[in-house]
Design a protein around this motif. Structure first.
Motif, PDB file in Angstrom:
ATOM      1  N   PHE A 339      27.608  32.653  39.174  1.00  0.00           N
ATOM      2  CA  PHE A 339      28.531  33.069  40.235  1.00  0.00           C
ATOM      3  C   PHE A 339      28.927  34.521  40.054  1.00  0.00           C
ATOM      4  N   THR A 340      29.102  35.229  41.180  1.00  0.00           N
ATOM      5  CA  THR A 340      29.738  36.542  41.149  1.00  0.00           C
ATOM      6  C   THR A 340      30.772  36.610  42.257  1.00  0.00           C
ATOM      7  N   PHE A 341      31.764  37.474  42.079  1.00  0.00           N
ATOM      8  CA  PHE A 341      32.915  37.515  42.971  1.00  0.00           C
ATOM      9  C   PHE A 341      32.598  38.187  44.304  1.00  0.00           C
ATOM     10  N   GLY A 342      33.302  37.726  45.343  1.00  0.00           N
ATOM     11  CA  GLY A 342      33.385  38.409  46.625  1.00  0.00           C
ATOM     12  C   GLY A 342      34.830  38.798  46.865  1.00  0.00           C
ATOM     13  N   SER A 431      30.280  43.307  42.796  1.00  0.00           N
ATOM     14  CA  SER A 431      30.556  44.403  43.736  1.00  0.00           C
ATOM     15  C   SER A 431      32.053  44.482  44.028  1.00  0.00           C
ATOM     16  N   GLU A 432      32.840  44.457  42.980  1.00  0.00           N
ATOM     17  CA  GLU A 432      34.294  44.517  43.118  1.00  0.00           C
ATOM     18  C   GLU A 432      34.714  45.759  43.900  1.00  0.00           C
ATOM     19  N   ASN A 433      35.726  45.567  44.761  1.00  0.00           N
ATOM     20  CA  ASN A 433      36.232  46.669  45.576  1.00  0.00           C
ATOM     21  C   ASN A 433      35.144  47.259  46.472  1.00  0.00           C
ATOM     22  N   HIS A 434      34.201  46.397  46.882  1.00  0.00           N
ATOM     23  CA  HIS A 434      33.140  46.776  47.825  1.00  0.00           C
ATOM     24  C   HIS A 434      32.217  47.859  47.283  1.00  0.00           C
ATOM     25  N   LYS A 435      31.945  47.854  45.994  1.00  0.00           N
ATOM     26  CA  LYS A 435      31.048  48.905  45.501  1.00  0.00           C
ATOM     27  C   LYS A 435      30.294  48.468  44.251  1.00  0.00           C
ATOM     28  N   HIS A 463      27.502  40.714  46.035  1.00  0.00           N
ATOM     29  CA  HIS A 463      28.132  40.267  47.289  1.00  0.00           C
ATOM     30  C   HIS A 463      28.077  41.306  48.408  1.00  0.00           C
ATOM     31  N   TYR A 464      28.585  42.495  48.152  1.00  0.00           N
ATOM     32  CA  TYR A 464      28.754  43.477  49.231  1.00  0.00           C
ATOM     33  C   TYR A 464      27.515  44.357  49.359  1.00  0.00           C
TER      34      TYR A 464
END
Length: 587
Positions: A339-342, A431-435, A463-464
């Motif tokens: 799993f990775t965060f969105g 892709s924390e904080n969309h990056k 994710h992003y």
């Protein structure tokens, strides 16, 4: 004269007393108003302070041959901590959440209960060698309500509003070591679609009666003492693979299912039309079940990659229940996953600090940061999960960054795995904080540099999307490209070249549920293609804001055939089944 002076003094005293009385009255009134505001409107019972928690895995719960020997309920004033005395704390453990977790807060909603009490469940845990008896089953009902016609074999204890029904077995009984003993106990919150599919856990679908829109349920870990050897052996075999980030393909090919944007919550789901019976979450879980069945019919699934937005944090007060519900199709089929965060299940890593300051310690972490760490810690404790818990690392962006090495079967005791010669690489970034940032690109270089494999297949998931997912001019694509609005450009577009130079043939993301395409990203110099790779979307496996209950949920599949030296991809949707088959890479 004396009388006149005395009268004047008496009048002055009265005036002073009146002034003091008025001041005292005003002070008391102000304090009363402050008390009312703090008492009734401050969210004491919400997650204003959160501690970094430990979540035991199956083996942790069984270590020391511990069993649950008793259970009780304690009702406390709403704003108290509801703790036991020092003597009781040595034997009893309080479960995290009150039964009224989803009930209305006092004076928050006049249409709901204004109960100013919380009810907590406590369990007594001890070594099987030291107890006279252990629990084999437990249920909680309204006070005086029977659990069946006879209630035979059950012992009941009444509390203020509830009755706890307990069934024990004596340690002297000849079957004590063979029967399923209650080894751990937890409370989950949900509705008809809630599940706990962890092996050896028995979820009670009948809820504990509480005046709340989302109800509590007991779930019991029940394992006989004689099963320890088998469980411990299987656990340590998987832990060895997990620590080395090694995945063994079940055959001479590898099948990966990518799911994204489930947006699961404690209720039955978000609906645009509040007048209908909303079953969005149930439809999402049914879609996963049918998709896994369809894909497994041709070849077993080797790995599920979850690229963010697993749960809907805005609807969730207690994340364990939503996570277990969302993962139930994976856990029930015992499929390895990572799993990775969105952004819906992620929060900023820590407070913004000047770059020259030292790494923050735990006291610097924000409340929602600790929640993110707790989410990762809980997911990492689940069976067949390749995630590993990390506290934080100032030198690496995000929490969920992994580089898994895939090896072809068969592998036996005489085969020595060469960790620097995998047949495929599966990399997951946060892709924390969309990056994606430079520290993660450096991570990719460090992980790929020592590899000696000749032409391994390489897949990258997060994710992003990269800004390169909005190419200019003409390009090849397969699938639907519906959402073309500008992306947040926090990621350097040059990182695409770094990823391609490291040999990744595909990057696959989530986030944009309206897009399910793969587009061919090529670097061209003087009309010559220097390198190329596919930029793919998984699309959305669940309904969310902006989608209807009957939204056509989708997921993406990758399959590598090691003999034919081919990597294929296709999508599976609730309406179309498998479609849009394409070649990703061929040697």
């Amino acid at each position: 004269m004396r009388s006149s002076i005395s009268d004047r003094l008496s009048k002055m005293d009265k005036r002073l007393l009146n002034v003091r009385f008025k001041k005292s009255t005003a002070s008391i009134f102000v304090l009363f108003i402050i008390f009312i505001i703090v008492f009734f409107f401050h969210p004491f019972n919400e997650l204003t302070t959160v501690n970094l928690q430990s979540y035991p895995n199956l083996v942790d719960s069984l270590k020391g041959n511990t069993v649950i020997s008793d259970i009780k309920i304690k009702k406390c004033f709403y704003y108290s901590s509801c703790q036991l005395n020092k003597v009781e704390q040595l034997q009893w453990r309080r479960l995290d959440s009150p039964l009224e977790l989803y009930a209305a807060k006092p004076f928050r909603s006049l249409s709901r209960s204004m109960d100013i009490f919380n009810t907590f469940v406590f369990v007594k845990q001890a070594s099987a060698q030291t107890v006279d008896s252990a629990l084999v089953d437990v249920k909680i009902t309204l006070k005086g309500e029977p659990i069946n016609d006879s209630n035979e074999g059950w012992v009941s204890t009444d509390y203020d509003s509830y009755t706890i029904w307990k069934k024990f077995i004596s340690k002297s009984h000849e079957t004590f070591e063979q029967v399923d003993l209650v080894r751990d106990l937890d409370i989950l919150f949900g509705m008809d679609d809630l599940q706990d599919s962890r092996e050896y856990w028995q979820y009670q679908r009948t809820s504990i009666p509480v005046n709340a829109p989302v109800l509590p349920h007991l779930t019991l870990l029940k394992v006989p003492l004689t099963s320890h050897n088998k469980i411990f052996t299987e656990f340590h075999e998987f832990q060895s693979l997990k620590q080395n980030e090694v995945l063994l393909a079940k055959s001479n090919s590898l099948k990966i299912v990518q799911i994204s944007d489930l947006h699961i919550g404690p209720d039955t789901g978000f609906c645009l039309d509040s007048s209908i019976d909303c079953t969005a979450d149930l439809k999402s879980l049914e879609f996963l079940e049918s998709s896994f069945e369809g894909e497994s019919s041709s070849k077993p699934i080797d790995l599920v990659v979850i690229t963010g937005d697993l749960i809907d944090s805005h609807r969730t007060k207690e994340f364990k229940s939503s996570i277990l519900k969302s993962l139930s199709p994976i856990l029930s089929k015992k499929i390895p996953f990572i799993f990775t965060f969105g952004e819906m299940d992620e929060v900023p890593l820590y407070e913004d600090k000047p770059e020259d300051e030292n790494s923050p310690d735990e006291s610097d972490l924000k409340v929602d940061t600790i929640l993110k760490l707790n989410i990762l810690n809980f997911i990492s404790s689940l069976p067949y999960c390749y995630n590993k818990f990390v506290r934080y690392n100032q030198n690496l962006h995000g929490l969920t960054n992994y580089n898994m090495k895939v090896f072809k079967m068969p592998v036996n005791e005489e085969t020595q795995l060469k960790l620097d010669e995998p047949a495929a690489i599966i990399t997951v970034l946060d892709s924390e904080n969309h990056k994606i940032d430079s520290s993660q690109i450096n991570f990719l270089y460090r992980e790929n540099q020592p590899l000696k494999s000749k032409d391994p297949f390489k897949l990258l998931f997060f994710h992003y999307p990269l800004p390169n997912y909005r190419p200019q001019g003409e390009f090849k694509l397969i699938g639907a490209y519906n959402d073309k609005k500008p992306l947040k450009k926090k990621t350097d577009m040059k990182f695409r070249d770094d990823i391609a130079s490291l040999g990744y043939q595909v990057v696959s993301v989530g986030h944009e549920y309206k897009n399910d395409l793969c587009l061919l990203s090529e670097k061209i110099d003087r009309n010559t293609v220097i390198n190329s790779m596919w930029l793919c979307y998984s699309s959305g496996a669940g309904a969310s804001v902006g989608t209807s209950v009957d939204y056509d949920r989708k997921l993406r599949v990758f399959q590598i055939d090691f003999e034919k030296k081919q990597m294929l991809s296709w999508k599976r949707s609730a309406l179309k089944g498998a479609f849009d088959h394409q070649m990703i890479h061929e040697y």
